[in-house]
Design a protein around this motif. Structure first.
Motif, PDB file in Angstrom:
ATOM      1  N   ASP A  46       0.818  -1.214   0.000  1.00  0.00           N
ATOM      2  CA  ASP A  46       0.000   0.000   0.000  1.00  0.00           C
ATOM      3  C   ASP A  46       0.856   1.271   0.000  1.00  0.00           C
ATOM      4  O   ASP A  46       0.525   2.267   0.652  1.00  0.00           O
ATOM      5  CB  ASP A  46      -0.943   0.018   1.208  1.00  0.00           C
ATOM      6  CG  ASP A  46      -1.882  -1.182   1.238  1.00  0.00           C
ATOM      7  OD1 ASP A  46      -2.297  -1.607   0.145  1.00  0.00           O
ATOM      8  OD2 ASP A  46      -2.180  -1.671   2.334  1.00  0.00           O
ATOM      9  N   GLY A  47       1.968   1.232  -0.714  1.00  0.00           N
ATOM     10  CA  GLY A  47       2.806   2.412  -0.848  1.00  0.00           C
ATOM     11  C   GLY A  47       3.709   2.690   0.342  1.00  0.00           C
ATOM     12  O   GLY A  47       4.388   3.719   0.370  1.00  0.00           O
ATOM     13  N   LEU A  48       3.735   1.781   1.324  1.00  0.00           N
ATOM     14  CA  LEU A  48       4.582   1.941   2.502  1.00  0.00           C
ATOM     15  C   LEU A  48       5.471   0.715   2.669  1.00  0.00           C
ATOM     16  O   LEU A  48       5.189  -0.362   2.119  1.00  0.00           O
ATOM     17  CB  LEU A  48       3.732   2.132   3.761  1.00  0.00           C
ATOM     18  CG  LEU A  48       2.901   3.411   3.844  1.00  0.00           C
ATOM     19  CD1 LEU A  48       1.994   3.371   5.073  1.00  0.00           C
ATOM     20  CD2 LEU A  48       3.784   4.652   3.878  1.00  0.00           C
ATOM     21  N   PHE A  49       6.511   0.880   3.461  1.00  0.00           N
ATOM     22  CA  PHE A  49       7.429  -0.218   3.759  1.00  0.00           C
ATOM     23  C   PHE A  49       7.213  -0.639   5.211  1.00  0.00           C
ATOM     24  O   PHE A  49       7.436   0.140   6.139  1.00  0.00           O
ATOM     25  CB  PHE A  49       8.870   0.215   3.513  1.00  0.00           C
ATOM     26  CG  PHE A  49       9.131   0.592   2.077  1.00  0.00           C
ATOM     27  CD1 PHE A  49       9.356  -0.396   1.124  1.00  0.00           C
ATOM     28  CD2 PHE A  49       9.119   1.918   1.677  1.00  0.00           C
ATOM     29  CE1 PHE A  49       9.579  -0.055  -0.208  1.00  0.00           C
ATOM     30  CE2 PHE A  49       9.343   2.271   0.359  1.00  0.00           C
ATOM     31  CZ  PHE A  49       9.564   1.277  -0.590  1.00  0.00           C
ATOM     32  N   HIS A  50       6.741  -1.877   5.380  1.00  0.00           N
ATOM     33  CA  HIS A  50       6.349  -2.400   6.689  1.00  0.00           C
ATOM     34  C   HIS A  50       7.474  -3.245   7.282  1.00  0.00           C
ATOM     35  O   HIS A  50       8.131  -4.000   6.557  1.00  0.00           O
ATOM     36  CB  HIS A  50       5.106  -3.287   6.569  1.00  0.00           C
ATOM     37  CG  HIS A  50       3.883  -2.562   6.110  1.00  0.00           C
ATOM     38  ND1 HIS A  50       2.754  -2.459   6.884  1.00  0.00           N
ATOM     39  CD2 HIS A  50       3.607  -1.898   4.946  1.00  0.00           C
ATOM     40  CE1 HIS A  50       1.823  -1.775   6.235  1.00  0.00           C
ATOM     41  NE2 HIS A  50       2.328  -1.423   5.047  1.00  0.00           N
ATOM     42  N   GLU A  75      14.346  -0.512   6.433  1.00  0.00           N
ATOM     43  CA  GLU A  75      15.424  -1.506   6.523  1.00  0.00           C
ATOM     44  C   GLU A  75      16.232  -1.323   7.805  1.00  0.00           C
ATOM     45  O   GLU A  75      16.661  -2.308   8.423  1.00  0.00           O
ATOM     46  CB  GLU A  75      16.330  -1.389   5.293  1.00  0.00           C
ATOM     47  CG  GLU A  75      15.662  -1.904   4.017  1.00  0.00           C
ATOM     48  CD  GLU A  75      16.505  -1.664   2.779  1.00  0.00           C
ATOM     49  OE1 GLU A  75      17.498  -0.891   2.865  1.00  0.00           O
ATOM     50  OE2 GLU A  75      16.179  -2.238   1.712  1.00  0.00           O
ATOM     51  N   ALA A  76      16.431  -0.069   8.216  1.00  0.00           N
ATOM     52  CA  ALA A  76      17.132   0.177   9.482  1.00  0.00           C
ATOM     53  C   ALA A  76      16.307  -0.308  10.670  1.00  0.00           C
ATOM     54  O   ALA A  76      16.852  -0.840  11.638  1.00  0.00           O
ATOM     55  CB  ALA A  76      17.449   1.667   9.611  1.00  0.00           C
ATOM     56  N   LEU A  77      14.994  -0.128  10.607  1.00  0.00           N
ATOM     57  CA  LEU A  77      14.118  -0.648  11.655  1.00  0.00           C
ATOM     58  C   LEU A  77      14.207  -2.173  11.722  1.00  0.00           C
ATOM     59  O   LEU A  77      14.372  -2.762  12.800  1.00  0.00           O
ATOM     60  CB  LEU A  77      12.667  -0.238  11.378  1.00  0.00           C
ATOM     61  CG  LEU A  77      12.277   1.198  11.682  1.00  0.00           C
ATOM     62  CD1 LEU A  77      10.931   1.529  11.021  1.00  0.00           C
ATOM     63  CD2 LEU A  77      12.199   1.431  13.183  1.00  0.00           C
ATOM     64  N   ALA A  78      14.087  -2.810  10.569  1.00  0.00           N
ATOM     65  CA  ALA A  78      14.158  -4.271  10.538  1.00  0.00           C
ATOM     66  C   ALA A  78      15.511  -4.767  11.043  1.00  0.00           C
ATOM     67  O   ALA A  78      15.591  -5.792  11.727  1.00  0.00           O
ATOM     68  CB  ALA A  78      13.903  -4.783   9.117  1.00  0.00           C
ATOM     69  N   ALA A  79      16.571  -4.029  10.743  1.00  0.00           N
ATOM     70  CA  ALA A  79      17.903  -4.419  11.213  1.00  0.00           C
ATOM     71  C   ALA A  79      17.977  -4.383  12.736  1.00  0.00           C
ATOM     72  O   ALA A  79      18.649  -5.224  13.353  1.00  0.00           O
ATOM     73  CB  ALA A  79      18.960  -3.502  10.607  1.00  0.00           C
ATOM     74  N   GLU A  80      17.309  -3.399  13.366  1.00  0.00           N
ATOM     75  CA  GLU A  80      17.277  -3.366  14.831  1.00  0.00           C
ATOM     76  C   GLU A  80      16.630  -4.628  15.384  1.00  0.00           C
ATOM     77  O   GLU A  80      17.118  -5.221  16.350  1.00  0.00           O
ATOM     78  CB  GLU A  80      16.498  -2.146  15.328  1.00  0.00           C
ATOM     79  CG  GLU A  80      17.263  -0.859  15.367  1.00  0.00           C
ATOM     80  CD  GLU A  80      16.539   0.232  16.126  1.00  0.00           C
ATOM     81  OE1 GLU A  80      17.204   1.218  16.490  1.00  0.00           O
ATOM     82  OE2 GLU A  80      15.301   0.111  16.366  1.00  0.00           O
TER      83      GLU A  80
END
Length: 262
Positions: A46-50, A75-80
């Motif tokens: 939906d146009g966002l990265f979850h 991607e930085a969030l997922a890396a955390e």
């Protein structure tokens, strides 16, 4: 413990940005949950990265999707999340906490947040100068004056300088110029980053210089800690102070990412 349970317990929801040191200390006092997912990654939808944990979109404490417009931030969030090992330690997740605050708090109060940033400019740390010693005065002038001059040229306003702690009101024209630039920070995520950069540096001037591309993150951090580093050069730095500064730097780096890429 589910993703939603973890975020409800350890996320940084709220109407105001948390003090980074206090937030980290509180998080470290909480019993840490075991890692409950195999993989953290990013899903575009939906146009966002979850941020997705085992394919399931994570949620904020207010049960909003942990999703942003920037793939780099996601991607930085997922890396955390991926960096968590046996236990999940929120003290090592400054970006997640800040994005939670942005989505759950700043998004609904953006005008109040902008107003606070402008108020900060009325008593900006860079506008209050030491009268002595001469070495510190010269260092402040050498580092701060070019930054302020560059920002003044960009925004079309002139800040009033003061010596010591006597309050010096800023002209309404310069506050209006600051407000115009702050209004251009439209994303709640970027605005949360702006607010935290301002809080951690004590300076709306430094935050705007970063946002306008007049200075990089390392130079802004050094400018914000000029007085502190001068004192460290004379008296040295104790271990506790160094640890507190390291925590603030992690929070700052997360905030800069949101301000510049969010």
């Amino acid at each position: 413990m589910s993703t939603d349970d973890f975020l409800a317990r350890f996320g940084a929801a709220g109407q105001r940005q948390p003090n980074p040191v206090a937030a980290a200390q509180q998080a470290m006092r909480n019993p840490l949950p075991k890692r409950f997912y195999e993989k953290a990654d990013v899903l575009e939808r939906d146009g966002l990265f979850h941020v997705a944990l085992d394919g399931r979109t994570a949620r904020t404490p207010a049960r909003k999707h942990l999703a942003v417009a920037s793939r780099l931030v996601a991607e930085a969030l997922a890396a955390e999340w991926e960096a968590q090992t046996g236990e999940i330690d929120p003290a090592r997740m400054p970006l997640t906490r800040l994005v939670n605050s942005a989505l759950d708090g700043v998004a609904d109060q953006h005008e109040a947040v902008r107003a606070e940033i402008v108020r900060y400019a009325g008593s900006d740390a860079l506008c209050y100068r030491a009268g002595e010693p001469e070495a510190l005065v010269e260092r402040q002038d050498a580092v701060w004056n070019p930054l302020i001059a560059a920002l003044e040229e960009r925004i079309g306003g002139r800040f009033v300088m003061a010596q010591g702690v006597v309050f010096a009101a800023q002209p309404q024209t310069v506050l209006d110029a600051v407000a115009k630039r702050v209004a251009a920070i439209s994303s709640p995520v970027a605005l949360a980053g702006a607010h935290n950069v301002m809080t951690l540096t004590g300076s709306t001037i430094l935050m705007l210089a970063l946002a306008e591309g007049l200075i990089d993150a390392e130079a802004a951090w050094a400018a914000a800690h000029l007085d502190e580093d001068y004192q460290i050069g004379i008296w040295g730095q104790d271990e506790e102070a160094a640890e507190r500064r390291a925590i603030r730097r992690q929070e700052y780096d997360a905030a800069v990412l949101l301000l510049t890429k969010g």
